[in-house]
Motif scaffolding. Structure first.
Motif, PDB file in Angstrom:
ATOM      1  N   ILE A 113      44.846  41.688  32.888  1.00 21.13           N
ATOM      2  CA  ILE A 113      44.941  41.168  34.259  1.00 21.13           C
ATOM      3  C   ILE A 113      43.815  41.645  35.192  1.00 21.13           C
ATOM      4  CG2 ILE A 113      46.325  41.402  36.392  1.00 21.13           C
ATOM      5  CD1 ILE A 113      48.820  40.893  34.613  1.00 21.13           C
ATOM      6  N   PRO A 114      43.440  42.922  35.180  1.00 18.26           N
ATOM      7  CA  PRO A 114      42.430  43.367  36.159  1.00 18.26           C
ATOM      8  C   PRO A 114      41.007  42.891  35.880  1.00 18.26           C
ATOM      9  CG  PRO A 114      43.635  45.240  35.236  1.00 18.26           C
ATOM     10  CD  PRO A 114      43.977  44.045  34.433  1.00 18.26           C
ATOM     11  N   PHE A 115      40.793  42.234  34.764  1.00 19.33           N
ATOM     12  CA  PHE A 115      39.432  41.928  34.337  1.00 19.33           C
ATOM     13  C   PHE A 115      39.100  40.443  34.421  1.00 19.33           C
ATOM     14  CE2 PHE A 115      40.835  45.794  32.206  1.00 19.33           C
ATOM     15  CZ  PHE A 115      39.857  46.678  32.652  1.00 19.33           C
ATOM     16  N   THR A 116      37.800  40.167  34.395  1.00 22.06           N
ATOM     17  CA  THR A 116      37.298  38.797  34.373  1.00 22.06           C
ATOM     18  C   THR A 116      36.284  38.688  33.247  1.00 22.06           C
ATOM     19  OG1 THR A 116      35.461  39.309  35.858  1.00 22.06           O
ATOM     20  CG2 THR A 116      37.531  38.595  36.896  1.00 22.06           C
ATOM     21  N   PHE A 117      35.762  37.491  33.034  1.00 27.02           N
ATOM     22  CA  PHE A 117      34.749  37.316  32.005  1.00 27.02           C
ATOM     23  C   PHE A 117      33.501  38.153  32.300  1.00 27.02           C
ATOM     24  CE2 PHE A 117      37.045  33.284  31.059  1.00 27.02           C
ATOM     25  CZ  PHE A 117      37.296  33.551  29.717  1.00 27.02           C
TER      26      PHE A 117
ATOM     27  N   VAL B 111      44.369  37.558  25.270  1.00 30.60           N
ATOM     28  CA  VAL B 111      43.399  38.057  26.243  1.00 30.60           C
ATOM     29  C   VAL B 111      42.542  36.910  26.776  1.00 30.60           C
ATOM     30  CG1 VAL B 111      41.343  39.511  26.529  1.00 30.60           C
ATOM     31  CG2 VAL B 111      43.381  40.441  25.417  1.00 30.60           C
ATOM     32  N   MET B 112      42.123  36.002  25.912  1.00 30.59           N
ATOM     33  CA  MET B 112      41.317  34.858  26.350  1.00 30.59           C
ATOM     34  C   MET B 112      42.101  33.961  27.313  1.00 30.59           C
ATOM     35  SD  MET B 112      38.297  35.179  25.264  1.00 30.59           S
ATOM     36  CE  MET B 112      37.617  33.582  25.602  1.00 30.59           C
ATOM     37  N   ILE B 113      43.384  33.759  27.034  1.00 31.26           N
ATOM     38  CA  ILE B 113      44.217  32.943  27.932  1.00 31.26           C
ATOM     39  C   ILE B 113      44.320  33.597  29.308  1.00 31.26           C
ATOM     40  CG2 ILE B 113      46.601  32.172  28.357  1.00 31.26           C
ATOM     41  CD1 ILE B 113      46.774  31.617  25.297  1.00 31.26           C
ATOM     42  N   VAL B 114      44.539  34.920  29.337  1.00 30.08           N
ATOM     43  CA  VAL B 114      44.644  35.627  30.614  1.00 30.08           C
ATOM     44  C   VAL B 114      43.317  35.553  31.376  1.00 30.08           C
ATOM     45  CG1 VAL B 114      45.019  37.880  31.714  1.00 30.08           C
ATOM     46  CG2 VAL B 114      46.490  37.154  29.827  1.00 30.08           C
ATOM     47  N   LEU B 115      42.191  35.751  30.674  1.00 25.99           N
ATOM     48  CA  LEU B 115      40.881  35.678  31.325  1.00 25.99           C
ATOM     49  C   LEU B 115      40.590  34.260  31.846  1.00 25.99           C
ATOM     50  CD1 LEU B 115      38.654  37.943  29.035  1.00 25.99           C
ATOM     51  CD2 LEU B 115      39.679  38.514  31.247  1.00 25.99           C
ATOM     52  N   LEU B 116      41.018  33.258  31.084  1.00 22.24           N
ATOM     53  CA  LEU B 116      40.842  31.873  31.547  1.00 22.24           C
ATOM     54  C   LEU B 116      41.689  31.600  32.792  1.00 22.24           C
ATOM     55  CD1 LEU B 116      40.689  29.871  28.197  1.00 22.24           C
ATOM     56  CD2 LEU B 116      38.908  29.961  29.960  1.00 22.24           C
ATOM     57  N   MET B 117      42.933  32.090  32.781  1.00 21.27           N
ATOM     58  CA  MET B 117      43.791  31.942  33.961  1.00 21.27           C
ATOM     59  C   MET B 117      43.152  32.614  35.171  1.00 21.27           C
ATOM     60  SD  MET B 117      47.637  32.476  32.411  1.00 21.27           S
ATOM     61  CE  MET B 117      48.213  33.060  33.977  1.00 21.27           C
ATOM     62  N   ALA B 118      42.638  33.832  34.956  1.00 26.14           N
ATOM     63  CA  ALA B 118      41.978  34.559  36.046  1.00 26.14           C
ATOM     64  C   ALA B 118      40.779  33.766  36.564  1.00 26.14           C
ATOM     65  CB  ALA B 118      41.538  35.947  35.574  1.00 26.14           C
ATOM     66  N   PHE B 119      40.019  33.177  35.644  1.00 25.08           N
ATOM     67  CA  PHE B 119      38.842  32.392  36.023  1.00 25.08           C
ATOM     68  C   PHE B 119      39.247  31.198  36.885  1.00 25.08           C
ATOM     69  CE2 PHE B 119      36.178  28.665  35.133  1.00 25.08           C
ATOM     70  CZ  PHE B 119      34.968  29.113  35.660  1.00 25.08           C
ATOM     71  N   PHE B 120      40.269  30.457  36.451  1.00 23.89           N
ATOM     72  CA  PHE B 120      40.692  29.274  37.198  1.00 23.89           C
ATOM     73  C   PHE B 120      41.326  29.638  38.541  1.00 23.89           C
ATOM     74  CE2 PHE B 120      40.502  27.189  32.968  1.00 23.89           C
ATOM     75  CZ  PHE B 120      39.605  26.190  33.322  1.00 23.89           C
TER      76      PHE B 120
ATOM     77  N   GLN C 278      41.038  32.556  40.278  1.00 20.88           N
ATOM     78  CA  GLN C 278      40.115  33.248  41.187  1.00 20.88           C
ATOM     79  C   GLN C 278      38.877  32.411  41.500  1.00 20.88           C
ATOM     80  OE1 GLN C 278      39.312  37.368  39.891  1.00 20.88           O
ATOM     81  NE2 GLN C 278      41.222  37.252  38.756  1.00 20.88           N
ATOM     82  N   GLY C 279      38.318  31.765  40.472  1.00 24.18           N
ATOM     83  CA  GLY C 279      37.078  31.017  40.662  1.00 24.18           C
ATOM     84  C   GLY C 279      37.284  29.672  41.309  1.00 24.18           C
TER      85      GLY C 279
ATOM     86  N   PHE D  50      45.117  38.392  43.012  1.00 25.43           N
ATOM     87  CA  PHE D  50      45.506  37.969  41.665  1.00 25.43           C
ATOM     88  C   PHE D  50      46.075  39.136  40.868  1.00 25.43           C
ATOM     89  CE2 PHE D  50      44.411  37.672  37.133  1.00 25.43           C
ATOM     90  CZ  PHE D  50      45.128  36.549  36.793  1.00 25.43           C
ATOM     91  N   VAL D  51      45.379  40.285  40.895  1.00 25.33           N
ATOM     92  CA  VAL D  51      45.821  41.468  40.137  1.00 25.33           C
ATOM     93  C   VAL D  51      47.183  41.926  40.639  1.00 25.33           C
ATOM     94  CG1 VAL D  51      45.321  43.903  39.612  1.00 25.33           C
ATOM     95  CG2 VAL D  51      43.478  42.205  39.536  1.00 25.33           C
ATOM     96  N   LEU D  52      47.341  42.003  41.954  1.00 26.08           N
ATOM     97  CA  LEU D  52      48.614  42.443  42.539  1.00 26.08           C
ATOM     98  C   LEU D  52      49.739  41.482  42.177  1.00 26.08           C
ATOM     99  CD1 LEU D  52      50.104  44.419  44.425  1.00 26.08           C
ATOM    100  CD2 LEU D  52      49.505  42.900  46.320  1.00 26.08           C
TER     101      LEU D  52
END
Length: 195
Positions: free
Chosen positions: A32-36, A151-160, A162-163, A172-174
């Motif tokens: 969760i705390p990370f991005t690509f 992990v890839m799914i979580v990073l993709l979710m974060a990308f969409f 947040q980005g 997002f992290v909270l």
């Protein structure tokens, strides 16, 4: 070789089984705390988790270390809960070196616990089999592939989110960590071994 692929599939199915979502929750909380952009840190944590859970899986399968199953089943949601709390407490310092060291140490310890959890299922799979190395390698490979997928799914979710959704990383992290906490609380209650 056919036996190896059977156990790869079993490892994949074990982690990606939505009915037994504890491993998915932990890996999600970890990512969760990370991005690509911080893929090196994600790779470091995933590698540490892999090494430590493979170590405890190996120790358990060959009965070098024997752990109480009910204790491990309780400690797995504890690791999820603590990882989510860690995310919330340190969200403002996501890129700090001090935080990543703490994260690596916690991930290593939690990896050991999850490996013992994987071993309970794996030992049921191979009961009665003499040869353990090929099944063990296949099962561990399946687990690793499933971890990369999560992990890839979580990073993709974060990308969409947040980005594209323009949601701040701290929000997002909270939010995601609170969701993980809320899902984990019933698991803690259901697996509590001393009542």
């Amino acid at each position: 070789m056919e036996n190896f692929w059977f156990y790869v599939e079993m490892g994949l199915n074990h982690v990606l089984d939505l009915a037994a979502y504890d491993h998915i929750l932990f890996l999600s909380a970890l990512a969760i705390p990370f991005t690509f952009k911080s893929w090196k840190k994600v790779l470091l944590l995933a590698t540490v988790f892999t090494i430590t859970h493979c170590l405890s899986l190996l120790l358990s399968v060959f009965e070098i270390v024997v752990m109480d199953v009910s204790l491990i089943e309780f400690l797995i949601p504890v690791t999820i809960f603590l990882t989510a709390i860690f995310n919330i407490m340190y969200q403002k310092n996501i890129n700090g070196n001090k935080r990543i060291v703490l994260h690596v140490l916690a991930t290593a310890f939690f990896g050991l616990i999850h490996g013992f959890g994987f071993s309970n299922y794996f030992k049921m799979l191979i009961s009665g089999e003499d040869e353990k190395i090929t099944p063990l390698l296949g099962f561990a490979t399946g687990i690793e592939i499933s971890q990369v997928i999560i992990v890839m799914i979580v990073l993709l979710m974060a990308f969409f989110i947040q980005g594209i959704g323009k949601v701040k990383q701290s929000i997002f992290v909270l939010s995601a960590s609170i969701i993980v906490l809320l899902i984990t609380i019933p698991l803690l209650y259901q697996t509590f071994p001393w009542y």
